[in-house]
Design an enzyme around this catalytic site. Sequence first.
Site, PDB file in Angstrom:
ATOM      1  N   ASP A  90       2.804   1.863  -8.537  1.00 51.01           N
ATOM      2  CA  ASP A  90       2.515   1.742  -7.112  1.00 51.01           C
ATOM      3  C   ASP A  90       2.783   0.298  -6.650  1.00 51.01           C
ATOM      4  OD1 ASP A  90       1.082   2.271  -4.468  1.00 51.01           O
ATOM      5  OD2 ASP A  90       0.664   4.120  -5.557  1.00 51.01           O
ATOM      6  N   SER A 102      -0.095  10.745  -1.236  1.00 46.77           N
ATOM      7  CA  SER A 102      -0.413   9.674  -2.183  1.00 46.77           C
ATOM      8  C   SER A 102      -1.883   9.674  -2.537  1.00 46.77           C
ATOM      9  CB  SER A 102      -0.058   8.303  -1.588  1.00 46.77           C
ATOM     10  OG  SER A 102       1.322   8.117  -1.511  1.00 46.77           O
ATOM     11  N   HIS A 136      -1.806  -0.120  -0.924  1.00 44.64           N
ATOM     12  CA  HIS A 136      -1.618   1.280  -1.270  1.00 44.64           C
ATOM     13  C   HIS A 136      -2.028   1.572  -2.714  1.00 44.64           C
ATOM     14  CE1 HIS A 136       0.659   5.008  -2.187  1.00 44.64           C
ATOM     15  NE2 HIS A 136       0.583   5.259  -0.889  1.00 44.64           N
TER      16      HIS A 136
END
Length: 280
Positions: free
Chosen positions: A17, A221, A49
């Site tokens: 990520d 996600s 994120h």
Amino acid sequence: MMQKWLTGKNIGVAILDTGIYPHIDFDCRIRAFLDMVHGRTFPYDDNGHGTHVAGILAGNGAALNGKYKGVAPGCDIIAVKVLDESGNGNKEQVIEALNWIKENRIKYNIRIINISVGTTQKESHRDLIHAVEAAWDDGFIVVAAAGNMGPGQGSITAPGSSRKVITVGSADMLVRHQGISGRGPTSDCIIKPDIVAPGNAIVSCANRSGSMPYAVKSGTSMSTPMVSGGIALLLEKDPALTNLQVKKRLMQTAKDLGYPHNLQGWGLFQLEHFLYDEKN
């Protein structure tokens, strides 16, 4: 339920990520950090994120007395930064990261690879697909996001479009105005996603400390680490399970939501049934 005794202890989960912020919710469980973007050695996340994804999967909720605890709050985190501060990256770095994970699997007991990133099928992605499928063939449990390019058909992003890996869509972002969850079939006529889990307005770890240690994000996600975390719990309970056995168990314990298979996969991920339904 016995679930409270399962935390994913000693199960290594690699998270590809934007990196990871050393949040209090991860205590000392960031076992390794690899930066494919800037080559730094200390964990950081200049986007947020990756930290959010990691919190859903592995946060212990310490920053707010356990209120926002992840699915597997005892698992080991192996964070690999493959995306920059804008969330952009290239597949070559993802492939290189997968090779590094293979080389270090025993050192960190890496069983699961969580990939909450994707590229559209309009781009050339065969080598990326081959890389994740090679990881699957090596015994890793690869869990990838379906992507947020839906709701049109053929909107699954790579590497979630791989036939072999476990592809996760968002159960609460399938239809109507929030219907962004990617759906199949893929360009190779593969039915996808495999399963869906909640992904809308999920509270998890922020890439900062202080008075606002959590943030809200939405998308496939966020759904993906819920499934990866559940798998970590199952592997703590039964470490001998193979990736194919895990995938079959997901199929057999999902709840049919009544949508087409190319929208919901086998259905909604049900953690309790997944962990304890011994009939399957």
